[in-house]
Design an enzyme around this catalytic site. Structure first.
Site, PDB file in Angstrom:
ATOM      1  N   ASP A  11      26.124  -2.191   3.829  1.00 40.45           N
ATOM      2  CA  ASP A  11      25.315  -3.354   4.210  1.00 40.45           C
ATOM      3  C   ASP A  11      25.421  -4.337   3.051  1.00 40.45           C
ATOM      4  O   ASP A  11      24.931  -4.065   1.954  1.00 40.45           O
ATOM      5  CB  ASP A  11      23.860  -2.898   4.421  1.00 40.45           C
ATOM      6  CG  ASP A  11      22.914  -4.047   4.732  1.00 40.45           C
ATOM      7  OD1 ASP A  11      23.339  -5.217   4.631  1.00 40.45           O
ATOM      8  OD2 ASP A  11      21.742  -3.773   5.049  1.00 40.45           O
ATOM      9  N   ASN A 103      12.960   1.180   0.493  1.00 43.63           N
ATOM     10  CA  ASN A 103      13.323   2.577   0.451  1.00 43.63           C
ATOM     11  C   ASN A 103      14.334   2.753  -0.678  1.00 43.63           C
ATOM     12  O   ASN A 103      15.262   1.955  -0.771  1.00 43.63           O
ATOM     13  CB  ASN A 103      13.961   2.928   1.812  1.00 43.63           C
ATOM     14  CG  ASN A 103      14.108   4.409   1.994  1.00 43.63           C
ATOM     15  OD1 ASN A 103      14.576   5.103   1.105  1.00 43.63           O
ATOM     16  ND2 ASN A 103      13.700   4.891   3.147  1.00 43.63           N
ATOM     17  N   TYR A 232      16.714  10.087  -5.244  1.00 44.69           N
ATOM     18  CA  TYR A 232      17.810  10.006  -4.292  1.00 44.69           C
ATOM     19  C   TYR A 232      18.500   8.656  -4.444  1.00 44.69           C
ATOM     20  O   TYR A 232      17.862   7.651  -4.687  1.00 44.69           O
ATOM     21  CB  TYR A 232      17.276  10.003  -2.855  1.00 44.69           C
ATOM     22  CG  TYR A 232      16.980  11.327  -2.270  1.00 44.69           C
ATOM     23  CD1 TYR A 232      17.976  12.269  -2.109  1.00 44.69           C
ATOM     24  CD2 TYR A 232      15.698  11.619  -1.839  1.00 44.69           C
ATOM     25  CE1 TYR A 232      17.688  13.483  -1.525  1.00 44.69           C
ATOM     26  CE2 TYR A 232      15.402  12.823  -1.265  1.00 44.69           C
ATOM     27  CZ  TYR A 232      16.401  13.758  -1.114  1.00 44.69           C
ATOM     28  OH  TYR A 232      16.111  14.942  -0.537  1.00 44.69           O
ATOM     29  N   LYS A 235      22.686   5.152   0.727  1.00 45.55           N
ATOM     30  CA  LYS A 235      23.844   4.932   1.581  1.00 45.55           C
ATOM     31  C   LYS A 235      23.606   5.654   2.891  1.00 45.55           C
ATOM     32  O   LYS A 235      24.480   6.339   3.405  1.00 45.55           O
ATOM     33  CB  LYS A 235      25.142   5.450   0.945  1.00 45.55           C
ATOM     34  CG  LYS A 235      25.392   5.008  -0.470  1.00 45.55           C
ATOM     35  CD  LYS A 235      25.550   6.190  -1.376  1.00 45.55           C
ATOM     36  CE  LYS A 235      25.688   5.760  -2.820  1.00 45.55           C
ATOM     37  NZ  LYS A 235      25.765   6.881  -3.725  1.00 45.55           N
ATOM     38  N   ASP A 237      22.665   4.991   6.345  1.00 45.45           N
ATOM     39  CA  ASP A 237      23.180   4.804   7.700  1.00 45.45           C
ATOM     40  C   ASP A 237      24.559   5.451   7.768  1.00 45.45           C
ATOM     41  O   ASP A 237      25.503   4.982   7.135  1.00 45.45           O
ATOM     42  CB  ASP A 237      23.278   3.310   8.036  1.00 45.45           C
ATOM     43  CG  ASP A 237      21.924   2.629   7.940  1.00 45.45           C
ATOM     44  OD1 ASP A 237      20.909   3.293   8.253  1.00 45.45           O
ATOM     45  OD2 ASP A 237      21.881   1.446   7.562  1.00 45.45           O
ATOM     46  N   ARG A 269      12.001   0.519   7.976  1.00 46.38           N
ATOM     47  CA  ARG A 269      11.690   0.782   6.569  1.00 46.38           C
ATOM     48  C   ARG A 269      12.065   2.201   6.146  1.00 46.38           C
ATOM     49  O   ARG A 269      11.473   2.780   5.243  1.00 46.38           O
ATOM     50  CB  ARG A 269      10.199   0.515   6.299  1.00 46.38           C
ATOM     51  CG  ARG A 269       9.834  -0.924   6.560  1.00 46.38           C
ATOM     52  CD  ARG A 269       8.361  -1.228   6.421  1.00 46.38           C
ATOM     53  NE  ARG A 269       8.102  -2.614   6.802  1.00 46.38           N
ATOM     54  CZ  ARG A 269       8.264  -3.670   5.999  1.00 46.38           C
ATOM     55  NH1 ARG A 269       8.645  -3.489   4.771  1.00 46.38           N
ATOM     56  NH2 ARG A 269       8.044  -4.878   6.423  1.00 46.38           N
ATOM     57  N   TYR A 351       9.988   8.593  -1.034  1.00 46.79           N
ATOM     58  CA  TYR A 351      11.109   7.732  -1.413  1.00 46.79           C
ATOM     59  C   TYR A 351      10.966   6.323  -0.843  1.00 46.79           C
ATOM     60  O   TYR A 351      11.924   5.571  -0.782  1.00 46.79           O
ATOM     61  CB  TYR A 351      12.423   8.371  -0.957  1.00 46.79           C
ATOM     62  CG  TYR A 351      12.581   9.743  -1.516  1.00 46.79           C
ATOM     63  CD1 TYR A 351      12.893   9.924  -2.863  1.00 46.79           C
ATOM     64  CD2 TYR A 351      12.336  10.870  -0.730  1.00 46.79           C
ATOM     65  CE1 TYR A 351      12.985  11.182  -3.407  1.00 46.79           C
ATOM     66  CE2 TYR A 351      12.436  12.139  -1.273  1.00 46.79           C
ATOM     67  CZ  TYR A 351      12.755  12.281  -2.600  1.00 46.79           C
ATOM     68  OH  TYR A 351      12.840  13.528  -3.143  1.00 46.79           O
TER      69      TYR A 351
HETATM   70  C1  F6R Z   1      16.928  -1.602   6.399  1.00 46.85           C
HETATM   71  C2  F6R Z   1      15.872  -1.293   7.332  1.00 46.85           C
HETATM   72  C3  F6R Z   1      14.775  -2.249   7.610  1.00 46.85           C
HETATM   73  C4  F6R Z   1      14.007  -2.691   6.373  1.00 46.85           C
HETATM   74  C5  F6R Z   1      12.845  -3.613   6.776  1.00 46.85           C
HETATM   75  C6  F6R Z   1      12.078  -4.159   5.582  1.00 46.85           C
HETATM   76  O1  F6R Z   1      18.124  -0.966   6.757  1.00 46.85           O
HETATM   77  O2  F6R Z   1      15.913  -0.261   7.903  1.00 46.85           O
HETATM   78  O3  F6R Z   1      13.905  -1.669   8.551  1.00 46.85           O
HETATM   79  O4  F6R Z   1      13.534  -1.589   5.665  1.00 46.85           O
HETATM   80  O5  F6R Z   1      13.338  -4.704   7.525  1.00 46.85           O
HETATM   81  O6  F6R Z   1      12.982  -4.771   4.728  1.00 46.85           O
HETATM   82  P1  F6R Z   1      12.531  -5.547   3.390  1.00 46.85           P
HETATM   83  O7  F6R Z   1      11.676  -4.601   2.615  1.00 46.85           O
HETATM   84  O8  F6R Z   1      13.819  -5.867   2.717  1.00 46.85           O
HETATM   85  O9  F6R Z   1      11.794  -6.762   3.840  1.00 46.85           O
HETATM   86 MG    MG Z   2      22.233  -0.458   8.104  1.00 45.23          MG
HETATM   87 MG    MG Z   3      20.180  -2.596   6.029  1.00 42.96          MG
END
Ligand code: F6R
Ligand code: MG
Ligand code: MG
Length: 386
Positions: A11, A103, A232, A235, A237, A269, A351
């Site tokens: 990503d 995360n 941890y 990576k 996904d 998240r 985490y």
């Molecule tokens: C990222 C993911 C999303 C983010 C969420 C909050 O792959 O799964 O669900 O965790 O959109 O993102 P932030 O904290 O960057 O605003």
């Molecule tokens: Mg992703």
């Molecule tokens: Mg992402």
């Protein structure tokens, strides 16, 4: 002659937020791999699922080849330059450790690669998932290579009848074990049912496989293995490569493993459980509650280092039922809001950003007097028995 299939994904910025990739960035990655990979690769394919760009490469340099990994890394870097310029969300997030997304997982590219002895025709499927974790592959890989209700070839085809060897990693202890199915089927299930800890890394044929003895026939990204400073690194996904046909699961047996939208972790998240929805590439956009978690399958054949394909394998009304069920499960689970088991268990929240939020209450917990007293009494009476 051997060939290596290397799949690397990251990503490096999304639009508008962890939803999907940005076309020109995908093009920048493609351009880089095409230009700089000319002398290294015999072929490659660029795709994307959700917010992850996916590079599938074919070469003859074996696994863990620094130049190949560097090529992918630099391609992602070149895409990141553009992602930053247009202000994509989380630009370069899987390449740098300074871009936190709720995360601690998700800090670098995921890698799945295998060196193979190509058959006359070498068909394989690359499965790519978004909003979930490597353990999400445990269920379908087990079904493909060990469950006769999914894969009748295990019963009918003499080349598959002896089963396969599962390489399982304990990603907490950083250890691995090789177990054979069907002989150790229940022990394998005993482990891989705990998908946050035991993940299937590879599947191998047995030495007496008539067509492909001792070959690696499936590999999954398990990059959660690395630990940095006791934490941890993610990576998460995941992606996986599965070789099919002729003594291996048929294309349809490999696909059938995704016909039930089983529950996986890593949604919203990185903190929620949800159904894995099989979709065509055009539907791999994570719009509902940042999901639901999805899987795309691209089918290829490999010949003399060149790829034919891909076929967008879930772009088929036969998977509409699985998609409908997934949406029903989403409707059901979402009503639970922040409650387990929709939200992942307490220990996995360690985490995420939750501990930081609750930090302020740390010193405010006080003993519940009666219970503390009872605990002491129980301890004493246990000693008496001793
Ligand atoms: C990222 C993911 C999303 C983010 C969420 C909050 O792959 O799964 O669900 O965790 O959109 O993102 P932030 O904290 O960057 O605003
Ligand atoms: Mg992703
Ligand atoms: Mg992402």
């Amino acid at each position: 002659m051997k060939a290596t299939i290397t799949h690397i994904k990251a990503d490096i910025g999304s639009l508008p937020g962890h939803t999907t990739v940005y076309g020109p960035v995908v093009e920048a990655v493609r351009k880089y791999v095409k230009e700089k990979g000319e002398s290294l690769l015999s072929d490659f394919h660029i795709s994307y699922v959700g917010d992850d760009i996916q590079i599938t490469m074919v070469h003859n340099k074996g696994v863990d080849c620094p130049e190949i990994h560097e090529l992918a890394w630099n391609a992602f870097k070149s895409g990141t330059d553009l992602a930053r310029k247009v202000g994509l969300y989380g630009a370069g997030q899987d390449l740098l450790k300074d871009s936190f997304s709720g995360n601690i997982k998700g800090m670098g590219p995921g890698i799945a690669e295998m060196e193979i002895t190509p058959r006359k025709s070498e068909p394989f499927i690359v499965y790519m998932m978004d909003k979930t974790e490597p353990g999400a592959f445990n269920y379908p890989i087990f079904k493909m290579f060990a469950d006769p209700y999914n894969t009748p070839g295990l019963v009918i085809d003499s080349n598959m009848h002896d089963g396969f060897i599962f390489e399982i990693w304990d990603i907490v202890e950083a250890k691995r074990i090789f177990l054979s199915a069907p002989e150790h089927m229940y022990d394998i299930l005993g482990m891989i049912g705990s998908k946050g800890r035991y993940v299937i890394k590879r599947v191998h044929t047995k030495p007496n496989h008539e067509k492909l003895p001792d070959e690696n026939v499936a590999v999954i990204t398990t990059d959660k293995l690395s630990f940095i400073a006791g934490e941890y690194v993610g990576k998460d996904d995941p992606a996986g490569i599965v070789r099919i046909q002729s003594g291996l699961p048929a294309s349809g047996e490999a696909m059938e493993a995704f016909s039930h939208p089983y529950l996986v972790s890593g949604w919203m998240r990185g903190s929620f459980n949800g159904p894995l929805m099989p979709v065509a590439m055009k539907d791999a956009k994570m719009t509902r509650f940042d999901g639901p978690p999805r899987v795309v399958g691209l089918g290829f054949v490999l010949k003399d280092g060149k790829l034919a394909g891909p076929v967008d394998m879930f772009d088929d009304p036969a998977f509409d039922g699985a998609r409908r069920t997934a949406v029903k499960v989403v409707d059901y689970l979402r009503r639970m809001g922040p409650f387990e088991p929709h939200r992942v268990p307490e220990e996995d929240m360690e985490y995420t950003t939750l501990p930081r939020v609750l930090e302020k209450y740390k010193g405010q917990f006080e003993a519940v007097p009666d219970i503390q007293k009872k605990k002491k009494e129980v301890k004493l009476s246990t000693k008496d028995v001793d």
